[in-house]
Each structure stands twice: as C-alpha cells, then as structure tokens.
Scaffold this active site. Structure first.
Site, mmCIF file in Angstrom:
data_model
loop_
_atom_site.group_PDB
_atom_site.id
_atom_site.type_symbol
_atom_site.label_atom_id
_atom_site.label_comp_id
_atom_site.label_asym_id
_atom_site.label_seq_id
_atom_site.Cartn_x
_atom_site.Cartn_y
_atom_site.Cartn_z
ATOM 1 N N ARG A 319 0.838 -1.204 0.000
ATOM 2 C CA ARG A 319 0.000 0.000 0.000
ATOM 3 C C ARG A 319 0.876 1.259 0.000
ATOM 4 O O ARG A 319 0.525 2.260 -0.625
ATOM 5 C CB ARG A 319 -0.979 0.005 1.171
ATOM 6 C CG ARG A 319 -1.986 1.147 1.127
ATOM 7 C CD ARG A 319 -3.151 0.956 2.087
ATOM 8 N NE ARG A 319 -4.188 0.118 1.535
ATOM 9 C CZ ARG A 319 -5.251 0.572 0.831
ATOM 10 N NH1 ARG A 319 -5.398 1.860 0.597
ATOM 11 N NH2 ARG A 319 -6.136 -0.263 0.369
ATOM 12 N N ALA A 519 -8.935 -1.409 6.144
ATOM 13 C CA ALA A 519 -8.860 -0.798 4.823
ATOM 14 C C ALA A 519 -10.038 0.159 4.602
ATOM 15 O O ALA A 519 -10.426 0.413 3.460
ATOM 16 C CB ALA A 519 -8.802 -1.853 3.725
ATOM 17 N N GLU A 728 -9.824 5.824 7.037
ATOM 18 C CA GLU A 728 -8.398 6.141 7.038
ATOM 19 C C GLU A 728 -8.006 7.429 6.312
ATOM 20 O O GLU A 728 -7.106 8.137 6.764
ATOM 21 C CB GLU A 728 -7.606 4.980 6.418
ATOM 22 C CG GLU A 728 -7.686 3.697 7.203
ATOM 23 C CD GLU A 728 -7.214 2.507 6.379
ATOM 24 O OE1 GLU A 728 -7.931 2.113 5.438
ATOM 25 O OE2 GLU A 728 -6.127 1.997 6.661
HETATM 26 N N1 MTE Z 1 -12.185 5.318 14.384
HETATM 27 C C1 MTE Z 1 -12.239 5.040 15.699
HETATM 28 N N2 MTE Z 1 -12.997 5.810 16.495
HETATM 29 N N3 MTE Z 1 -11.524 4.000 16.231
HETATM 30 C C2 MTE Z 1 -10.727 3.207 15.449
HETATM 31 O O1 MTE Z 1 -10.105 2.270 15.950
HETATM 32 N N4 MTE Z 1 -9.867 2.745 13.189
HETATM 33 C C3 MTE Z 1 -9.582 3.315 11.869
HETATM 34 C C4 MTE Z 1 -10.822 3.972 11.281
HETATM 35 N N5 MTE Z 1 -11.427 4.847 12.240
HETATM 36 C C5 MTE Z 1 -10.651 3.488 14.047
HETATM 37 C C6 MTE Z 1 -11.435 4.565 13.554
HETATM 38 C C7 MTE Z 1 -9.084 2.327 10.917
HETATM 39 S S1 MTE Z 1 -7.455 1.908 10.963
HETATM 40 C C8 MTE Z 1 -9.884 1.769 9.956
HETATM 41 S S2 MTE Z 1 -9.272 0.717 8.792
HETATM 42 C C9 MTE Z 1 -11.319 2.053 9.909
HETATM 43 O O2 MTE Z 1 -11.741 2.933 10.939
HETATM 44 C C10 MTE Z 1 -12.057 0.731 10.027
HETATM 45 O O3 MTE Z 1 -13.421 0.883 10.058
HETATM 46 P P1 MTE Z 1 -14.316 1.039 8.745
HETATM 47 O O4 MTE Z 1 -13.810 0.083 7.720
HETATM 48 O O5 MTE Z 1 -15.664 0.717 9.230
HETATM 49 O O6 MTE Z 1 -14.145 2.450 8.322
HETATM 50 MO MO1 MOS Z 2 -7.079 -0.011 9.414
HETATM 51 S S1 MOS Z 2 -5.063 0.259 9.486
HETATM 52 O O1 MOS Z 2 -6.980 -0.819 7.844
HETATM 53 O O2 MOS Z 2 -7.272 -1.298 10.522
#
Ligand code: MTE
Ligand code: MOS
Length: 810
Positions: A319, A519, A728
């Site tokens: 990535r 992701a 992300e």
């Molecule tokens: N937001 C909160 N509050 N806590 C988290 O741990 N993780 C992030 C993001 N936002 C996270 C967060 C990461 S690394 C990812 S990949 C995505 O949320 C995962 O959730 P989604 O695929 O539902 O967006």
């Molecule tokens: Mo998020 S780094 O893809 O859990």
C-alpha cells in the site's frame, strides 16, 4: 431503486444520527471485553514473563518457583501447545519462543487466581538467556542486509531517461517515524471451554475470523470448534487487526488446559512494549521536474522497519508503494520496497496501512523542492494533480480526478486562503520571533483491500414476528461508527424507522470467513451484505403486501414503517402487520446477505492491476504559528474539504475526519517512539512506554478553529447508497500541518531555501529547522543546507549530507 448506489424515498442513511453507543460510551455503561471478567465465575488471570533482552536465546526456563507463589495455578509454556506453536499466519511468530526477538518478548505466561498472584508468579519464573547481537534501527538493519519478506517494485515508463531529461533534478532522503496506536482499551481476551471442548473467545479484535483460525491452529482444533466474539473495541486503529490473535490463543490455551475461564488483558506498559506499531520508514529518492515544475520522473527506495516478524508488513509495504504518487501524476517512476528485520515489536497495520508513509515521501519531496523550483508549494501540488485519462503507476485509471481539482478550489475559497496568506505575510514581516504559515495538501487514497479476496462480506438479518429487526454482519465496531451505519442501511433497505433495528455483537458463528474490519472498507463491504439480506426479505414481504393491496409486488413501497403501493397512500399497511401476515403464510423472515466488490484485480508479483474500487479524495489547509525561541507551535486553524460520497451518516463521517486528522497530526508532530539504542544493558528497551513520555495530541493540540466540510454532490456509483469509505483517508490530511510547520520555520530565513524538517516535527525538530533557517544566508539559496531528519527510532540526527541536493542542469 435496483442499483447499489440508489436511495429510496426518505432514506434513513444520510441522517445525522449519533453513534449507536454514544450514551453508553459517555456514561461508562458500554461493555468491553475485559468488563466481562467481573461477570464471569472462576476466572484465571494471565501475566507474561517478558524478556529483558533485544535478542537472546532462552537456554533454560524454570517454572517451579512460580508454582510456589500462593495463587499461581499454572505456567503456560511451549510444552502445553497441542497444535502449532505460532501466533501468526506466516509461521514466523512462535507464541512461546525459544529465541527472544525483542525487548519485552513474552517467553511464557503465568496463570493465577488473581492478577497480582499471576504477576508475582511471573516475577518468580527463572529464565536463563544467552544474549545475541541485535539490530534496532533502520540504518543498522540496512547496513547488515537484514531484510524479510518480498521486495516489490512499482514501475512505469523510463525512469533513467526521464531523470536525465528533466530540467531540475534533486536527490534526498526522508526518514519517517512510527506511531503507537494508543487505543484507550488495551488488548484483551477472555476464553472459556464448554463441556464438549468447544472454545469461546471474547476478543478485542478487528479480525474475529482470523483470531478464530489462530486459536484453532494453536489448540489443534478445527474452526467450527472455536467461536470468537467481539463486543466492541475501545479503538483498534489497525493495532487489533493481527496482534490480538496470539493473546487470544494464550487465553484459549489456558482455558483448555485448566478448564477454567482465562483472561488476558495487557496493561498499558505491556501493550506498548509487546505489540506492534506503525512501521517507521526510510526513503532515498531522486526526482526530476520540467521547467514548469511538473513531475517528470521519480526513483525511490522505501525501506520499512518491520520489527521481528512479518505480520502485515508485506501488504503495508504494498500500500505504501501504491500511494507514493498520492494525488500526483508521475510519468516515469520506479519505486522499490523492502522490509527490514529488526529486534523490535512486529510492526503492523495502523490507520492508512502504509499509505501515509508512501505519501509522506512525495509530500516531503514537494515541500523541500518547491522553494528550489521557485514555485509556491500549494501551486506546485495543484499543478501536478492527476488529470482525466491518466492512470496510477500500477496501472489503475484515476477516476474522477476532477473531484480533486474541485475540492482544492472549494477549500481555497472556504479557507479564505488568499486573504489569510496576505495577512500572514504582514504578520511575519512585523514579528521577527514568531512566524505563521498556511499550507494546503491533498489526499487521494485507494479504497479496497489490495488482496482481492478480502473484498467480500456477509450478513445475517432476522425479522421477528413483531416486526423488530436484528442484524449481524462481519464487521467489528471500534468506535468508527460502523454499527450505526449498518443500522441506517438496514432501516433504509427495509423501509423502517431506525428504532426498529437492533444490532448484535460480531461473532464468527453468525457470519463466517469474514475479512478484517480494515482498509476503511467496513461500511462498503458489510453495507453491501446487509442491504442484500434486507432486500431478500423485503422482496418476499412485497409479495405478501401485493396480495393484500391487490397490486403487483414491484409496485409495493416500504417507507418509514409503512407498506404502500405507489401512490396508494389511502391504504397504508403497517410494517408489523405485513410481517405477521408473512409469518402465518409461512414466508421466511430471515436472510443471509453477501457482497463482493466487482471489478477488482491485482497482480501482487508485478504490482499491477486495479486493486481499488475507487479513490477517496480530500484536501486540508492548516495554519500554524511557530515560536522562534523554542520551536513550540500552535495550530491556529484547519479547514478540510473531504469526499465521502453521499454520506451514510454525516455526524459519524465528520467525527472520522476530525479524529483522523488529529491522529495524523499526532503522528507527524508529537508522537515520537524512542528505543534504547545504546550498547548498555537496556539495549532495545522501548523508552516511551506510557503517556508520560509518549506525547499524544490532546485538546490543547486541536486546531483553535476547525472546519470540516463534506464535499457535495459526490455520489459514488457502485457503492452502498452512493457513499464512500471514510476511516483512514483523513489521517493523511495532516500533511498540511507538517508542511505549514516547514514553511513557518523557513520563514525565519531567506526565501528560496529548501527547509528540512524531521518527522515527527516535534517542537525540538522545529527548533532545529528554525535554527537552520536563521543561519542560512541568501547565498545558499541553492538548497545545499540543512540537517538530515531524525528517525522515529532515536537514530541520532544525521550529519552533513546536504539534501535535497540539486544535481546540476538548469
Ligand atoms: N475510528 C475510531 N474511532 N476508532 C478506530 O479504531 N480505526 C480506523 C478507522 N477509524 C478506528 C477509527 C481504521 S485503521 C480503519 S481501517 C477504519 O476505521 C475501520 O473501520 P471502517 O472500515 O468501518 O471504516
Ligand atoms: Mo485499518 S489500518 O486498515 O485497521
């Protein structure tokens, strides 16, 4: 109404609703994995025996003294493992190692009646170590040729010829720090074994299916004998994508050998010293621009610090290589990647998953080269944006690049960039010891897992006789609001009010073979599956209602708990009545849903293909103020325009953007991981092992003025209800903070000078950048100045290498 992106009348998606657990979060009522311990009888507590060496062989392990400690029940060692003694999927992570690979590595685990008994037992275990030589920093590993995993290259065009033909050519190095996840809830697992030997593990995991697989292989069981449940996480941020597995396996093994529930919960110090972090990176680069400042060619080598085992280092690197271009078209490019093997924790996923490190390289290049090209940095960035018809270096056409241009224009206007730039110039002219700067940076982030197979999801939706709805899907909730969005998707697809829909915790016996919630694709994938399940049920109910209304099933509409025919509002049926009728007519009221993202392909060996369904776009403008005496800074104002498609849940999305931005700002400015890299007895020890030494952003680091704007009219065809992933991408909007700090520090010196800034740009690093600017004279405006950035891993600040170095031509 048939397409994935189309919304029905009065949809519940798009409404600004609060996080489904917000009240529980703020009152403390929300249950996390470790809260279950107090509700479970007979629980044993586990404590690790952590090695005090960066690298050593275990020559003897004496557990008998621990068993003398009152309350100690058992010491788990490799001899107890009935299956595979490995915590990972690459088979390079022994769960009970005989070779210590990093300072703090757990060699065995003690189970006690109380946590205190387990802790005292762990202190009593006697381990003999034979210390071995260790590699800690990226330069050390590179020098020693210590690498692991594959070494992919992304390339296009003729890079050598491109560089030679370029009007301006520069070389440099960029060093990028790691980052501790610092989720509020540390790693936790609670395992139980039932009378038939079935294992039930509650785990704070982003990837329950993989936790299940690892627990099964450690215990020598099949997957159907192991169930993993994740209630919710108090943050994961990628840190719980792979790292929970071994800890869950320890709990499960303990439960299997004692027959009692076993709890593993790391305290903060253990979590920081034992679990992986964002990968630090090092890059060397050579770049060429044409006479107008357009990128012609880029050659770079990216080396990540993977720590002691592979974990997710290969996909993180992939990535990174796929994001070196960020929002910019680079006609000739060759980017090589490799993963250093060091004696540190095994670095892992962290929000952005290598994307931030890849983008860091190009943003650093543009920030450093702009003054040497005599082009304003924001203008240099804009000039290099992708245009319609262009493709990424890995061969994916860049769809909707016009959104990027529109977002940039919108941001420039909303942030009043021109007016504020004039004010900043006046401010700086009047203040010799304080300087301000306003920087703009863009984000283009690919959505979907690079590994095509992960882009699938399942859901299980139940409608009960009373009309209430229970949904289950494969995604996990870590605070990002996925469950909130999934309730909104189900309510929309069934045409019922949000209150009708409840959501049950993620479990591997409800939805199997799930992908990590990662992701940023949780809502895209699980939303597609939830919608699919709901539509199956809705179609069956449409037939029931059609018979009653005397119309064709295609003409039945479900809206807000009412079932009607098109335009027949005089004969509304209540949702619950239609459901009850369906039950008595013996119509199935539950369904399994499935979704797979169409159109993806990826050749990981050639690093070519179309791995992403689409790109998320955004841009940020940040203004900072730097104090010339100390390097201390303030974030005065941040403006963001970000593309979430048609938002599924705008409050959630704005929260994700704000949180991502601040977390990115933390990574780039304050959060500095330091290890003991001396040759003393503490070599390899993580020095920043708590909030006292590891500086996280807090309220005081929030921009004093903070505006987040969702880009309008951004329907994304082919994604659930026209939305886009949000988790992300906003993290990478924080490059605007770093670039603003660079420009503010540079403002202490003469114009036209390339300013280097270490990453993270701590106040100390900014101070040195200010010093360098002040010492510069107009004569060295050719850029041959500066110090080399320091690493995130306490590599001493390098010396003389002037960088970026202008390589003739002009
Ligand atoms: N937001 C909160 N509050 N806590 C988290 O741990 N993780 C992030 C993001 N936002 C996270 C967060 C990461 S690394 C990812 S990949 C995505 O949320 C995962 O959730 P989604 O695929 O539902 O967006
Ligand atoms: Mo998020 S780094 O893809 O859990």
């Amino acid at each position: 109404m048939r397409s994935l992106a189309d919304r029905p009348e009065s949809p519940v998606v798009g409404l600004p609703v609060a996080h489904e657990s917000a009240d529980l979060h703020v009152t403390g009522a929300a249950l996390y994995t470790d809260d279950l311990v107090g509700r479970t009888h007979d629980v044993l507590h586990a404590w690790p025996v952590q090695a005090p060496h960066a690298h050593a062989r275990v020559t003897a392990l004496r557990t008998a003294p621990a068993l003398e400690v009152p309350g100690v029940v058992r010491v788990l060692t490799a001899a107890d493992v009935p299956g595979v003694n490995d915590a990972g999927i690459k088979h390079d992570e022994p769960l009970f190692p005989d070779e210590v690979m990093y300072h703090g590595h757990a060699v065995c685990w003690v189970l006690g009646e109380t946590l205190e008994a387990a802790r005292r037992g762990a202190a009593a275990v006697e381990v003999d170590y034979e210390p071995l030589p260790s590699l800690l920093t990226l330069p050390e590993a590179i020098e020693a040729g210590s690498f692991q995993g594959n070494q992919p290259t992304v390339s296009r065009g003729e890079v050598e010829a491109g560089l030679r033909a370029a009007a301006h050519r520069f070389t440099g190095e960029t060093t990028i720090g790691g980052q501790e996840h610092f989720y509020l809830e540390t790693h936790a697992a609670l395992a139980q074994v039932d009378e038939a030997g079935q294992v039930f593990v509650q785990s704070s995991t982003q990837h329950p299916s993989e936790t299940q697989e690892i627990v099964a292989h450690v215990l020598g069981l099949h997957s159907h004998e192991v169930t993993v449940q994740c209630l919710r996480m108090g943050g994961g941020f990628g840190g719980k994508e792979m790292q929970p597995h071994g800890l869950a396996a320890v709990a499960a093994l303990g439960a299997a050998v004692t027959g009692r529930p076993v709890r593993v919960r790391l305290n903060r110090t253990q979590d920081m010293t034992m679990t992986g972090k964002r990968h630090p990176f090092h890059a060397t680069w050579e770049v060429g621009f044409d006479g107008e400042g357009r990128l012609v060619a880029l050659r770079a080598t990216l080396t990540s610090d993977g720590g002691w085992s592979l974990d997710l280092s290969e996909p993180v690197l992939a990535r990174a290589l796929c994001h070196v271009d960020n929002a910019y078209h680079v006609p000739h490019i060759e980017v090589r990647g490799r993963i250093a093997k060091t004696h540190k924790t095994s670095q892992t996923a962290f929000r952005g998953f290598g994307g931030p490190q890849g983008m860091h390289v190009i943003e650093d290049i543009l920030g450093r080269c702009a003054p040497l090209l005599g082009v304003d940095p924001a203008e240099l960035r804009r000039r290099n944006f992708y245009l319609a018809g262009q493709a990424t270096p890995y061969g994916q056409p860049v769809r909707h690049p016009e959104r990027l241009h529109a977002i940039w224009a919108r941001l420039t206007e909303r942030a009043e960039v021109d007016r504020r730039r004039a004010e900043i110039a006046a401010f700086n002219a009047a203040h010799p010891h304080t300087k301000r700067a306003l920087a703009l940076t863009p984000v283009k982030f690919g959505i979907s897992f690079n590994l095509t197979a992960f882009n699938q999801a399942g859901a299980l939706v139940h409608v009960y006789k009373d009309g209430s709805v229970l949904i289950n899907h494969g995604g996990t909730e870590m605070g990002q609001g996925l469950h909130t969005k999934m309730r909104q998707v189900a309510a929309t697809a069934l045409g019922v009010p949000l209150e009708y829909v409840r959501l049950a915790p993620t479990r591997t016996d409800k939805v199997p073979n799930t992908s990590a919630t990662a992701a940023s694709s949780g809502a895209d994938l699980n939303g597609g599956a939830v919608k699919n399940a709901c539509e199956q049920i809705r179609e069956r109910l449409a037939e029931v209602a059609a018979r009653k209304l005397g119309i064709h099933p295609d003409d039945v509409r479900f809206t807000d708990g009412k079932v009607t025919g098109i335009r027949f509002h005089d004969r509304d049926l209540a949702w619950a009545d239609v459901v009850r009728d369906a039950y008595f007519q013996r119509v199935q009221l539950f369904a399994a849903g499935y979704y797979r993202t169409e159109g993806l392909h990826w050749d990981g060996a050639r690093m070519q293909g179309e791995p992403f369904k689409y790109f998320a776009y955004g841009a940020a403008a940040t203004e900072v103020e730097v104090d010339g005496f100390t390097g201390a800074y303030r974030f005065l104002r941040a403006d963001i325009v970000h593309d979430v498609g048609d938002s599924l849940s705008p409050l959630i999305d704005v929260g994700q953007i704000e949180g991502g931005f601040v977390q990115g700002a933390g990574w780039l400015t304050l959060e500095e991981l330091r290890w003991d890299v001396s040759d003393g007895p503490g070599r390899g020890r993580l020095l920043t092992r708590g909030a006292s030494t590891y500086k996280l952003p807090s309220f005081s680091e929030m921009p004093e003025e903070f505006h987040v704007h969702l880009f309008e009219q951004a329907t994304e065809r082919g994604v659930v209800y026209g939305s886009k992933a949000v988790g992300e991408p906003p993290l990478m909007l924080a490059f605007s903070v770093r670039e603003a700090l660079r420009e503010a520090a540079a403002a202490f010196g003469p114009p036209g000078r390339s300013a280097e800034l270490a990453s993270p740009a701590t106040p100390e690093a900014v101070f040195w950048a200010v010093q360098a600017a002040r010492q510069a004279t107009a004569a060295d405006g050719d850029g041959a100045t500066g110090t080399t950035g320091t690493a995130g891993d306490a590599v001493a600040a390098g010396g003389a290498e002037p960088s970026p170095r202008a390589l003739s031509r002009g």
